[in-house]
Design a protein around this motif. Structure first.
Motif, PDB file in Angstrom:
ATOM      1  N   SER A   7      14.300  32.032  -4.340  1.00  0.00           N
ATOM      2  CA  SER A   7      14.526  32.021  -5.703  1.00  0.00           C
ATOM      3  C   SER A   7      15.837  31.116  -6.095  1.00  0.00           C
ATOM      4  N   ASN A  48      14.541  27.686  -5.926  1.00  0.00           N
ATOM      5  CA  ASN A  48      13.824  27.212  -6.862  1.00  0.00           C
ATOM      6  C   ASN A  48      14.264  26.923  -7.993  1.00  0.00           C
ATOM      7  N   ARG A 107       8.676  25.272  -5.949  1.00  0.00           N
ATOM      8  CA  ARG A 107       8.399  26.542  -5.147  1.00  0.00           C
ATOM      9  C   ARG A 107       8.410  26.148  -3.538  1.00  0.00           C
TER      10      ARG A 107
END
Length: 198
Positions: free
Chosen positions: A32, A35, A41
């Protein structure tokens, strides 16, 4: 296994349970975090994988002086920064290879790509530079350019509305793009970057 000191001590010894704990409890956060920096991703997961793999490969030489989470996110951050630098380098190389015709075609695309409005393609400073350049165009040239690029009118519709020939419309569009190219030369690579990394 909830204590950093204990987990780190097990990492030094190559304890697979310690690595499994990190994967189960930190991997999602690492992905996360990456990203958010990269907006990619797949690349984020690849970087998180690399950090975990490197942790396993060099566990005997680890030097973790902060919390385990800080160490992992720091490693992810460093790899993300390297990836962003690499992207800018690749895009700069791409821009350096563009000839004048390609640069003008790129500018033309910026103003005609309805799927990505100008405001989402460029940062505020670039928008201001372009707006300033457009304001310097002659009145008729500016009218033609704005009706074509901002109002979405066809050359024929512009010609009819302004009571000029279609060839005159084409001439003004070409002149406007040429003027923008000349005056935005220093910004072109940043336009490319803004278009491609969003």
């Amino acid at each position: 296994m909830a204590d950093d000191t204990f987990i780190i001590s097990r990492l030094y010894k190559g304890d697979e349970d310690a690595f499994r704990y990190i994967f189960d409890n930190e991997y999602g956060l690492m992905c996360s975090f990456a990203n958010r920096m990269l907006h990619d991703r797949a690349m984020a997961e690849s970087i998180a994988d690399d950090v975990i793999f490197n942790l396993w490969k060099s566990h005997e030489r680890l030097n973790i002086t902060s919390s385990l989470r800080s160490y992992l996110l720091g490693a992810v951050r460093n790899r993300c920064i390297n990836e962003l630098k690499s992207r800018i380098k690749r895009l700069s190389a791409t821009n350096a290879s563009l000839n004048i015709r390609e640069e003008m075609e790129m500018l033309d695309v910026i103003f005609t790509d309805g799927s990505q409005p100008l405001g989402t393609l460029l940062e505020q400073e670039l928008e201001e530079q372009i707006s300033q350049c457009i304001s310097l165009l002659s009145k008729e040239c500016r009218q033609v350019f704005e009706k074509s690029r901002f109002e979405g009118l066809s050359y024929k519709e512009i010609a009819s509305e302004l009571n000029i020939s279609t060839n005159t419309v084409k001439y003004h569009i070409k002149q406007a793009l040429s003027f923008l190219h000349s005056n935005l030369d220093g910004y072109l690579k940043w336009i490319v970057i803004a278009m491609l990394i969003r």
